[in-house]
Design a protein around this motif. Structure first.
Motif, PDB file in Angstrom:
ATOM      1  N   LEU A 196       1.662   0.039  -7.321  1.00 18.62           N
ATOM      2  CA  LEU A 196       0.660   0.246  -6.110  1.00 18.62           C
ATOM      3  C   LEU A 196       0.482   1.852  -5.566  1.00 18.62           C
ATOM      4  N   GLU A 197      -0.457   2.779  -6.784  1.00 23.39           N
ATOM      5  CA  GLU A 197       0.265   3.798  -6.968  1.00 23.39           C
ATOM      6  C   GLU A 197      -1.326   4.719  -7.011  1.00 23.39           C
ATOM      7  N   PRO A 198      -0.936   5.466  -5.958  1.00 25.16           N
ATOM      8  CA  PRO A 198      -2.988   6.261  -6.256  1.00 25.16           C
ATOM      9  C   PRO A 198      -2.602   6.861  -7.551  1.00 25.16           C
ATOM     10  N   ASP A 199      -4.733   6.754  -7.349  1.00 24.28           N
ATOM     11  CA  ASP A 199      -5.326   7.248  -8.714  1.00 24.28           C
ATOM     12  C   ASP A 199      -5.041   8.705  -8.712  1.00 24.28           C
ATOM     13  N   GLU A 200      -4.403   9.619 -10.289  1.00 28.07           N
ATOM     14  CA  GLU A 200      -3.794  11.089 -10.396  1.00 28.07           C
ATOM     15  C   GLU A 200      -5.302  11.360 -10.056  1.00 28.07           C
ATOM     16  N   ASN A 201      -6.238  10.892 -10.743  1.00 28.51           N
ATOM     17  CA  ASN A 201      -7.445  11.725 -11.010  1.00 28.51           C
ATOM     18  C   ASN A 201      -8.489  11.991  -9.834  1.00 28.51           C
ATOM     19  N   ASP A 202      -7.921  10.755  -8.774  1.00 32.50           N
ATOM     20  CA  ASP A 202      -9.448  10.086  -7.269  1.00 32.50           C
ATOM     21  C   ASP A 202      -9.118  11.473  -6.214  1.00 32.50           C
ATOM     22  N   ILE A 203      -9.845  12.347  -6.739  1.00 34.18           N
ATOM     23  CA  ILE A 203      -9.672  13.850  -5.752  1.00 34.18           C
ATOM     24  C   ILE A 203     -10.154  13.393  -3.808  1.00 34.18           C
ATOM     25  N   ASN A 204     -10.702  12.284  -3.480  1.00 33.15           N
ATOM     26  CA  ASN A 204     -11.245  12.272  -2.518  1.00 33.15           C
ATOM     27  C   ASN A 204     -10.143  11.789  -1.188  1.00 33.15           C
ATOM     28  N   LEU A 205      -8.991  11.436  -1.873  1.00 38.17           N
ATOM     29  CA  LEU A 205      -7.409  10.998  -1.566  1.00 38.17           C
ATOM     30  C   LEU A 205      -6.951  11.900  -0.432  1.00 38.17           C
ATOM     31  N   ALA A 206      -6.508  11.815   1.165  1.00 39.21           N
ATOM     32  CA  ALA A 206      -5.711  12.701   1.794  1.00 39.21           C
ATOM     33  C   ALA A 206      -4.252  13.327   1.583  1.00 39.21           C
ATOM     34  N   PRO A 207      -3.552  14.147   2.066  1.00 33.53           N
ATOM     35  CA  PRO A 207      -2.532  14.306   1.596  1.00 33.53           C
ATOM     36  C   PRO A 207      -1.508  13.042   2.811  1.00 33.53           C
ATOM     37  N   ALA A 208      -0.294  12.676   2.674  1.00 33.73           N
ATOM     38  CA  ALA A 208       0.047  11.709   3.501  1.00 33.73           C
ATOM     39  C   ALA A 208       0.725  12.371   4.910  1.00 33.73           C
ATOM     40  N   ILE A 209       0.509  11.154   5.362  1.00 34.98           N
ATOM     41  CA  ILE A 209       1.074  11.879   6.933  1.00 34.98           C
ATOM     42  C   ILE A 209       2.511  12.107   7.379  1.00 34.98           C
ATOM     43  N   SER A 210       3.083  13.545   7.628  1.00 38.07           N
ATOM     44  CA  SER A 210       4.334  13.652   7.253  1.00 38.07           C
ATOM     45  C   SER A 210       4.551  13.630   9.325  1.00 38.07           C
TER      46      SER A 210
ATOM     47  N   LEU B 108       4.131  -4.291  -5.713  1.00 36.13           N
ATOM     48  CA  LEU B 108       5.269  -3.247  -4.963  1.00 36.13           C
ATOM     49  C   LEU B 108       4.715  -1.603  -3.991  1.00 36.13           C
ATOM     50  N   LEU B 109       4.480  -1.494  -3.254  1.00 31.95           N
ATOM     51  CA  LEU B 109       3.654  -0.875  -2.545  1.00 31.95           C
ATOM     52  C   LEU B 109       4.545   1.004  -1.700  1.00 31.95           C
ATOM     53  N   ASN B 110       4.428   1.792  -1.448  1.00 30.29           N
ATOM     54  CA  ASN B 110       4.577   2.822  -0.422  1.00 30.29           C
ATOM     55  C   ASN B 110       3.478   2.531   1.029  1.00 30.29           C
ATOM     56  N   ALA B 111       4.317   3.029   1.729  1.00 29.21           N
ATOM     57  CA  ALA B 111       3.269   2.644   3.171  1.00 29.21           C
ATOM     58  C   ALA B 111       2.751   4.451   3.369  1.00 29.21           C
ATOM     59  N   ALA B 112       3.436   5.137   2.521  1.00 22.47           N
ATOM     60  CA  ALA B 112       2.703   6.432   3.078  1.00 22.47           C
ATOM     61  C   ALA B 112       1.724   6.955   2.029  1.00 22.47           C
ATOM     62  N   HIS B 113       0.864   5.246   1.180  1.00 20.35           N
ATOM     63  CA  HIS B 113      -0.256   5.372   0.315  1.00 20.35           C
ATOM     64  C   HIS B 113      -1.654   5.252   0.842  1.00 20.35           C
ATOM     65  N   PHE B 114      -0.706   5.302   2.575  1.00 24.13           N
ATOM     66  CA  PHE B 114      -1.904   3.905   3.271  1.00 24.13           C
ATOM     67  C   PHE B 114      -1.997   4.556   4.595  1.00 24.13           C
ATOM     68  N   GLY B 115      -1.439   5.663   4.441  1.00 27.23           N
ATOM     69  CA  GLY B 115      -1.610   6.848   6.198  1.00 27.23           C
ATOM     70  C   GLY B 115      -0.968   6.331   7.490  1.00 27.23           C
ATOM     71  N   VAL B 116       0.267   5.827   6.529  1.00 25.55           N
ATOM     72  CA  VAL B 116       2.000   5.261   6.956  1.00 25.55           C
ATOM     73  C   VAL B 116       2.327   6.445   7.372  1.00 25.55           C
ATOM     74  N   PRO B 117       3.008   7.556   8.348  1.00 25.76           N
ATOM     75  CA  PRO B 117       3.801   8.432   8.121  1.00 25.76           C
ATOM     76  C   PRO B 117       5.006   8.239   7.074  1.00 25.76           C
ATOM     77  N   GLN B 118       5.597   7.520   6.630  1.00 24.95           N
ATOM     78  CA  GLN B 118       6.830   6.733   6.615  1.00 24.95           C
ATOM     79  C   GLN B 118       7.285   6.352   4.882  1.00 24.95           C
ATOM     80  N   LYS B 119       8.117   7.185   4.148  1.00 25.14           N
ATOM     81  CA  LYS B 119       8.347   5.910   2.902  1.00 25.14           C
ATOM     82  C   LYS B 119       8.616   5.299   2.417  1.00 25.14           C
ATOM     83  N   ARG B 120       8.295   4.003   3.519  1.00 27.22           N
ATOM     84  CA  ARG B 120       8.826   2.732   3.402  1.00 27.22           C
ATOM     85  C   ARG B 120       8.043   2.036   2.560  1.00 27.22           C
TER      86      ARG B 120
END
Length: 377
Positions: A204-218, A155-167
């Motif tokens: 399928l969620e982000p790794d909490e320890n990965d400091i290279n991830l960008a914040p979600a697009i608003s 199960l994926l959330n589009a916001a985790h992949f650079g989409v400005p939407q919690k789809r």
């Protein structure tokens, strides 16, 4: 690498594949019931055969003749069979007939069996994971296993992949037995509430320890550069430069602005909109008679949008009021929130285009999945 897109709609999912230039994917076939959606598909996939038909009436050998793709030559099959068919899903009876009584899922599986793609991706609503207490999903996986494919789903959330939407979407990937299955790795973090599913390994969620991830697009990250028009107004030119990387990537070098046309609201609706906030409770009771909690509600400026629906230009049906302006979203703003580039061509009336946008798989989500598939291939 050749791609088929079943139940293609606008072709947003498969557009994500073609947007990875270094992987060299080519979409060669798309089919959907809605003729306007297929016209949009063809406008953006110049080399593809686009077919507007009920998939149950099209024989596999006809598709082979149209595309020149024979059994074993297809690299990727993508598609999301409409979920209405799941309630009648039963153990898979036949894999190669053209029985008009087949469910739409069986048609998808029949394409898998006939063309033997190296990889298939089945995308759908998250409710598929729990439909009939998991029995539906079990039948589907047993079907693919009987055809010689291994499967895995998340199960994926589009916001985790650079989409400005919690789809949120269900995604199953299948490969021929012995192959490796890879899912995309989240590129963005988002801390809001997400899917409630008891088996956390399926999220399928982000790794909490990965400091290279960008914040979600608003939402405003996505649409803040578009001209601030009011109810009933439109604009055909950009008034300012892109304000961030997301806007720059959606605009490319495109100069003409299209579909930025705001719904003309009645005086009563404008009064409701002026009161709007996070949910329907912000509206004075004398102004409305009923509605879901998300009706007549305003999007948060600094968070990804809620899921865009087919009615996102009408505040009475869902949460789609602009974060700072007193009107519903325009089709262009909806397309931005769905991650369509501004030069993506849509066919049809404003109403038809709005529905196409709301029904689409975000191209950026398609691109993230395509990146993972390219490494499998």
């Amino acid at each position: 690498m050749k791609v088929f897109d079943l139940f293609c709609g606008t072709g947003g999912f498969s557009k994500g594949f073609e947007d990875i230039k270094e992987a060299n994917f080519e979409v060669v076939f798309g089919i959907d019931m809605l003729s306007t959606s297929v016209e949009t598909f063809k406008l953006n996939h110049k080399n593809a055969v686009g077919l507007s038909k009920d998939i149950r009436t099209v024989r596999r050998n006809e598709v082979e003749a149209m595309t020149g793709i024979k059994r074993g030559e297809l690299d990727v099959l993508v598609g999301g069979p409409p979920c209405q068919g799941f309630s009648s899903l039963r153990p898979f009876r036949s894999t190669n007939d053209d029985d008009p009584r087949n469910t739409l899922f069986e048609e998808y599986a029949s394409f898998v069996n006939y063309f033997r793609p190296k990889v298939f991706i089945l995308e759908n609503v998250v409710g598929l994971a729990t439909h009939k207490k998991g029995q539906t999903l079990e039948i589907m996986q047993e079907c693919f296993h009987s055809l010689g494919y291994e499967t895995e789903w998340k199960l994926l959330n589009a916001a985790h992949f650079g989409v400005p939407q919690k789809r949120e979407r269900f995604v199953m990937i299948g490969v021929e037995k012995g192959g490796e299955i890879k899912f995309p790795r989240p590129s963005h973090t988002y801390n809001g509430s997400t899917i409630g599913f008891k088996d956390k390994t399926k999220l399928l969620e982000p790794d909490e320890n990965d400091i290279n991830l960008a914040p979600a697009i608003s939402t405003m990250d996505a649409i803040g550069d578009l001209p601030p028009i009011l109810s009933g107004e439109s604009a055909i030119k950009y008034l300012k430069s892109p304000l961030n990387q997301y806007q720059k990537e959606r605009r490319k070098d495109h100069n003409d602005l299209s579909l930025h046309v705001a719904t003309k609201h009645s005086e009563k609706m404008l009064e409701i909109i002026r009161h709007s906030g996070k949910n329907i409770n912000c509206i004075p009771k004398h102004l409305i008679t009923s509605g879901f909690s998300s009706c007549y509600s305003r999007l948060d400026a600094n968070e990804p949008s809620v899921t865009i629906t087919v009615n996102f230009v009408h505040p009475a049906s869902n949460r789609c009021i602009h974060p700072v302006l007193n009107r519903a979203l325009t089709p262009r703003e909806g397309a931005r929130i769905q991650s369509f580039d501004d030069d993506f061509k849509f066919f049809g009336s404003r109403t038809q285009i709005t529905k196409q946008i709301g029904n689409a798989v975000p191209p950026l989500l398609g691109k993230a999945i395509a990146n993972a598939i390219s490494t499998i291939l």
